[in-house]
Design a protein around this motif. Structure first.
Motif, PDB file in Angstrom:
ATOM      1  N   VAL A 134       0.825  -1.203   0.000  1.00  0.00           N
ATOM      2  CA  VAL A 134       0.000   0.000   0.000  1.00  0.00           C
ATOM      3  C   VAL A 134       0.863   1.258   0.000  1.00  0.00           C
ATOM      4  CG1 VAL A 134      -1.753   1.259   1.310  1.00  0.00           C
ATOM      5  CG2 VAL A 134      -1.865  -1.214   1.144  1.00  0.00           C
ATOM      6  N   ILE A 135       2.058   1.188   0.583  1.00  0.00           N
ATOM      7  CA  ILE A 135       2.929   2.355   0.649  1.00  0.00           C
ATOM      8  C   ILE A 135       3.293   2.836  -0.746  1.00  0.00           C
ATOM      9  CG2 ILE A 135       5.260   3.088   1.284  1.00  0.00           C
ATOM     10  CD1 ILE A 135       3.228   3.138   3.553  1.00  0.00           C
ATOM     11  N   PHE A 136       3.399   1.931  -1.715  1.00  0.00           N
ATOM     12  CA  PHE A 136       3.680   2.352  -3.091  1.00  0.00           C
ATOM     13  C   PHE A 136       2.575   3.257  -3.616  1.00  0.00           C
ATOM     14  CE2 PHE A 136       6.288  -1.569  -2.973  1.00  0.00           C
ATOM     15  CZ  PHE A 136       7.508  -0.997  -3.317  1.00  0.00           C
ATOM     16  N   ILE A 137       1.329   2.954  -3.244  1.00  0.00           N
ATOM     17  CA  ILE A 137       0.216   3.811  -3.648  1.00  0.00           C
ATOM     18  C   ILE A 137       0.314   5.166  -2.960  1.00  0.00           C
ATOM     19  CG2 ILE A 137      -2.297   4.032  -3.682  1.00  0.00           C
ATOM     20  CD1 ILE A 137      -2.441   0.986  -3.758  1.00  0.00           C
ATOM     21  N   TRP A 138       0.678   5.161  -1.678  1.00  0.00           N
ATOM     22  CA  TRP A 138       0.850   6.418  -0.956  1.00  0.00           C
ATOM     23  C   TRP A 138       1.957   7.260  -1.587  1.00  0.00           C
ATOM     24  CZ3 TRP A 138      -1.535   8.379   3.581  1.00  0.00           C
ATOM     25  CH2 TRP A 138      -2.578   7.587   4.056  1.00  0.00           C
ATOM     26  N   GLN A 139       3.035   6.613  -2.012  1.00  0.00           N
ATOM     27  CA  GLN A 139       4.116   7.349  -2.656  1.00  0.00           C
ATOM     28  C   GLN A 139       3.651   7.970  -3.968  1.00  0.00           C
ATOM     29  OE1 GLN A 139       7.107   4.280  -2.894  1.00  0.00           O
ATOM     30  NE2 GLN A 139       8.094   4.910  -0.992  1.00  0.00           N
ATOM     31  N   TYR A 170       2.096  15.115   8.528  1.00  0.00           N
ATOM     32  CA  TYR A 170       0.669  14.854   8.368  1.00  0.00           C
ATOM     33  C   TYR A 170       0.424  13.679   7.425  1.00  0.00           C
ATOM     34  CZ  TYR A 170       0.846  19.418  10.495  1.00  0.00           C
ATOM     35  OH  TYR A 170       1.144  20.452  11.341  1.00  0.00           O
ATOM     36  N   VAL A 171       1.354  13.437   6.521  1.00  0.00           N
ATOM     37  CA  VAL A 171       1.250  12.249   5.671  1.00  0.00           C
ATOM     38  C   VAL A 171       1.390  10.990   6.520  1.00  0.00           C
ATOM     39  CG1 VAL A 171       2.299  11.000   3.754  1.00  0.00           C
ATOM     40  CG2 VAL A 171       2.127  13.483   3.655  1.00  0.00           C
ATOM     41  N   VAL A 172       2.355  10.997   7.450  1.00  0.00           N
ATOM     42  CA  VAL A 172       2.557   9.837   8.323  1.00  0.00           C
ATOM     43  C   VAL A 172       1.368   9.656   9.260  1.00  0.00           C
ATOM     44  CG1 VAL A 172       4.057   8.847  10.087  1.00  0.00           C
ATOM     45  CG2 VAL A 172       5.052  10.046   8.151  1.00  0.00           C
ATOM     46  N   ILE A 173       0.817  10.758   9.763  1.00  0.00           N
ATOM     47  CA  ILE A 173      -0.379  10.660  10.614  1.00  0.00           C
ATOM     48  C   ILE A 173      -1.543  10.071   9.830  1.00  0.00           C
ATOM     49  CG2 ILE A 173      -2.122  12.032  11.821  1.00  0.00           C
ATOM     50  CD1 ILE A 173       0.078  13.838  12.812  1.00  0.00           C
ATOM     51  N   SER A 237       1.269   3.850  17.921  1.00  0.00           N
ATOM     52  CA  SER A 237       1.896   5.112  17.510  1.00  0.00           C
ATOM     53  C   SER A 237       3.415   5.059  17.658  1.00  0.00           C
ATOM     54  CB  SER A 237       1.331   6.277  18.334  1.00  0.00           C
ATOM     55  OG  SER A 237       1.772   6.221  19.690  1.00  0.00           O
ATOM     56  N   PHE A 238       3.907   4.222  18.576  1.00  0.00           N
ATOM     57  CA  PHE A 238       5.349   4.042  18.712  1.00  0.00           C
ATOM     58  C   PHE A 238       5.891   3.044  17.687  1.00  0.00           C
ATOM     59  CE2 PHE A 238       4.594   6.037  22.756  1.00  0.00           C
ATOM     60  CZ  PHE A 238       5.787   6.666  23.067  1.00  0.00           C
ATOM     61  N   LYS A 239       4.996   2.402  16.922  1.00  0.00           N
ATOM     62  CA  LYS A 239       5.412   1.407  15.937  1.00  0.00           C
ATOM     63  C   LYS A 239       5.202   1.897  14.510  1.00  0.00           C
ATOM     64  CE  LYS A 239       3.643  -2.615  16.809  1.00  0.00           C
ATOM     65  NZ  LYS A 239       2.610  -3.609  17.209  1.00  0.00           N
ATOM     66  N   VAL A 240       5.192   3.213  14.321  1.00  0.00           N
ATOM     67  CA  VAL A 240       4.906   3.772  13.007  1.00  0.00           C
ATOM     68  C   VAL A 240       6.157   3.802  12.128  1.00  0.00           C
ATOM     69  CG1 VAL A 240       5.399   6.207  13.511  1.00  0.00           C
ATOM     70  CG2 VAL A 240       3.525   5.601  11.932  1.00  0.00           C
ATOM     71  N   PHE A 241       7.269   3.268  12.632  1.00  0.00           N
ATOM     72  CA  PHE A 241       8.540   3.322  11.902  1.00  0.00           C
ATOM     73  C   PHE A 241       8.433   2.639  10.546  1.00  0.00           C
ATOM     74  CE2 PHE A 241      12.427   0.861  10.915  1.00  0.00           C
ATOM     75  CZ  PHE A 241      13.254   1.919  10.562  1.00  0.00           C
ATOM     76  N   ARG A 242       7.721   1.531  10.446  1.00  0.00           N
ATOM     77  CA  ARG A 242       7.653   0.784   9.194  1.00  0.00           C
ATOM     78  C   ARG A 242       7.097   1.646   8.064  1.00  0.00           C
ATOM     79  NH1 ARG A 242       3.918  -4.399   9.411  1.00  0.00           N
ATOM     80  NH2 ARG A 242       2.544  -2.745  10.176  1.00  0.00           N
ATOM     81  N   GLU A 243       5.974   2.308   8.319  1.00  0.00           N
ATOM     82  CA  GLU A 243       5.385   3.149   7.296  1.00  0.00           C
ATOM     83  C   GLU A 243       6.291   4.329   6.954  1.00  0.00           C
ATOM     84  OE1 GLU A 243       3.949   2.070   9.952  1.00  0.00           O
ATOM     85  OE2 GLU A 243       2.083   1.027   9.433  1.00  0.00           O
ATOM     86  N   THR A 244       6.878   4.947   7.985  1.00  0.00           N
ATOM     87  CA  THR A 244       7.739   6.099   7.756  1.00  0.00           C
ATOM     88  C   THR A 244       9.001   5.703   6.995  1.00  0.00           C
ATOM     89  OG1 THR A 244       6.951   6.975   9.863  1.00  0.00           O
ATOM     90  CG2 THR A 244       8.853   8.048   8.895  1.00  0.00           C
ATOM     91  N   TYR A 245       9.555   4.556   7.324  1.00  0.00           N
ATOM     92  CA  TYR A 245      10.764   4.092   6.661  1.00  0.00           C
ATOM     93  C   TYR A 245      10.499   3.789   5.189  1.00  0.00           C
ATOM     94  CZ  TYR A 245      14.927   1.300   5.696  1.00  0.00           C
ATOM     95  OH  TYR A 245      16.086   0.806   5.154  1.00  0.00           O
ATOM     96  N   LEU A 246       9.365   3.144   4.902  1.00  0.00           N
ATOM     97  CA  LEU A 246       9.042   2.827   3.517  1.00  0.00           C
ATOM     98  C   LEU A 246       8.719   4.082   2.708  1.00  0.00           C
ATOM     99  CD1 LEU A 246       6.838  -0.357   4.059  1.00  0.00           C
ATOM    100  CD2 LEU A 246       9.152  -0.276   3.116  1.00  0.00           C
ATOM    101  N   HIS A 253      12.704  13.592   6.534  1.00  0.00           N
ATOM    102  CA  HIS A 253      12.658  14.986   6.971  1.00  0.00           C
ATOM    103  C   HIS A 253      12.663  15.042   8.497  1.00  0.00           C
ATOM    104  CE1 HIS A 253      10.810  19.008   7.706  1.00  0.00           C
ATOM    105  NE2 HIS A 253      11.549  19.326   6.660  1.00  0.00           N
ATOM    106  N   ASP A 254      13.193  16.138   9.036  1.00  0.00           N
ATOM    107  CA  ASP A 254      13.333  16.264  10.497  1.00  0.00           C
ATOM    108  C   ASP A 254      12.007  16.097  11.237  1.00  0.00           C
ATOM    109  OD1 ASP A 254      16.008  16.607  10.301  1.00  0.00           O
ATOM    110  OD2 ASP A 254      15.995  18.780  10.559  1.00  0.00           O
ATOM    111  N   SER A 255      10.901  16.464  10.614  1.00  0.00           N
ATOM    112  CA  SER A 255       9.608  16.414  11.305  1.00  0.00           C
ATOM    113  C   SER A 255       9.121  14.991  11.522  1.00  0.00           C
ATOM    114  CB  SER A 255       8.559  17.199  10.513  1.00  0.00           C
ATOM    115  OG  SER A 255       8.369  16.622   9.233  1.00  0.00           O
ATOM    116  N   ILE A 256       9.645  14.007  10.777  1.00  0.00           N
ATOM    117  CA  ILE A 256       9.207  12.614  10.945  1.00  0.00           C
ATOM    118  C   ILE A 256      10.394  11.718  11.318  1.00  0.00           C
ATOM    119  CG2 ILE A 256       7.181  12.762   9.465  1.00  0.00           C
ATOM    120  CD1 ILE A 256       8.840  11.605   7.196  1.00  0.00           C
ATOM    121  N   TYR A 257      11.432  12.314  11.881  1.00  0.00           N
ATOM    122  CA  TYR A 257      12.559  11.523  12.376  1.00  0.00           C
ATOM    123  C   TYR A 257      12.198  11.018  13.775  1.00  0.00           C
ATOM    124  CZ  TYR A 257      17.363  10.240  13.539  1.00  0.00           C
ATOM    125  OH  TYR A 257      18.494   9.551  13.890  1.00  0.00           O
ATOM    126  N   MET A 258      11.816   9.726  13.859  1.00  0.00           N
ATOM    127  CA  MET A 258      11.279   9.153  15.090  1.00  0.00           C
ATOM    128  C   MET A 258      12.359   8.402  15.870  1.00  0.00           C
ATOM    129  SD  MET A 258       8.076  10.027  14.848  1.00  0.00           S
ATOM    130  CE  MET A 258       6.814  10.427  13.651  1.00  0.00           C
TER     131      MET A 258
END
Length: 305
Positions: A134-139, A170-173, A237-246, A253-258
């Motif tokens: 699904v992340i490919f679609i988001w990209q 906001y994209v990650v949210i 919310s602490f496990k959002v790394f997978r989506e952010t990494y993909l 970007h600094d705003s989504i550096y978790m």
């Protein structure tokens, strides 16, 4: 001289057959739970204990005890503070939005609305669709030349570089909400269907409006469900790394550096001391939040009683 003998009631004891049945039942339960307990210990408890021990050492092999030196160095790191601040901001913003949306949709689906079954299916789909696909679609949607910027250009609105500006947050949210909304809706629906309809009918007879019914009946009887959903949402919310990494890679970007980005980068650079210290602090933060929620839930129950 006459002695007075006072009669005492015999201590109540369970029948021997019942006691044997309980022991047999407990043994069977322990036998079934043993594989899960062993797996949890091998893959979670023991590694965490080793990480906790390593966080107080100067090295992984042959290191000496350095006390809190690794934690002091970690807290002095600007990148760690940035990651921790972003993670807390993300949880503080995403979790309340997720709870409000999921409760509102559950209230909607609990009524006889048009296409209710199709709506329920659409909310469950994110649970079965692999995130990586699904992340490919988001990209494609949020790329500089993606679908969203194309639509904005059609309406004369300037394009936005979604993944390389603060808009990436906001994209990650949005990805977090999309992934976790369906499961929370299912849990809230299960809680709503456990509330007897008689309570609402009685409230209507007594003249209570919908707002009064919502706060006086719905929220009260959803306390346990809301508490459980809140804990799950915070953990997710602490496990959002997978989506952010993909979406953005190793160094977004600094705003989504978790925090997970920071720990992943420490793992790549083999800085095990900072990695384990950061992991211990994150577990401590999650544990403190969960224990605080338990305390609030306990106080709320006492208040309602």
């Amino acid at each position: 001289m006459k002695k007075w003998v006072f009669w005492r009631a015999p201590k109540s004891r369970a029948p021997s057959g019942f006691a044997r049945w309980r022991r047999r039942d407990a043994a069977a339960a322990g036998l079934f739970l043993a594989p899960s307990a062993v797996g949890f210990a091998v893959f979670y408890l023991i590694p965490f204990g080793m990480s906790l021990f390593t966080s107080f050492q100067s090295g992984t092999s042959g290191g000496s005890f350095v006390g809190l030196a690794n934690y002091r160095e970690l807290l002095a790191s600007a990148s760690f503070r940035k990651a921790a601040a972003n993670t807390l901001y993300f949880s503080a913003l995403g979790v309340p939005i997720l709870l409000g949306l999921s409760l509102g949709l559950a209230l909607l689906l609990n009524r006889q609305v048009y296409l209710r079954k199709w709506l329920r299916t659409s909310y469950v789909l994110p649970l079965v669709v692999p995130v990586a696909s699904v992340i490919f679609i988001w990209q494609m949607v949020f790329d500089w030349n993606g679908v969203l910027n194309y639509l904005l250009g059609r309406f004369g609105i300037e394009r936005v570089d979604w993944m390389k500006t603060s808009a990436a947050r906001y994209v990650v949210i949005a990805a977090y909400l999309w992934k976790n909304l369906g499961y929370n809706v299912i849990l809230f629906l299960a809680g709503l269907q456990q509330i007897p309809r008689d309570y609402y009918e009685t409230a209507q007879v007594e003249g209570a409006g919908r707002v009064r019914q919502f706060f006086g009946i719905t929220l009260v009887y959803l306390t346990t469900t809301t508490f459980f959903v809140t804990i799950l949402s915070i953990i997710n919310s602490f496990k959002v790394f997978r989506e952010t990494y993909l979406l953005a890679g190793d160094y977004p970007h600094d705003s989504i550096y978790m925090l997970q980005h920071y720990m992943n980068n420490m793992f790549v650079s083999l800085d095990v001391q900072k990695l384990t210290a950061a992991a211990v602090l994150m577990v401590a933060a999650i544990l403190a939040i969960v224990l605080g929620l338990f305390g609030l839930e306990r106080r709320y129950r006492h208040f309602m009683e």
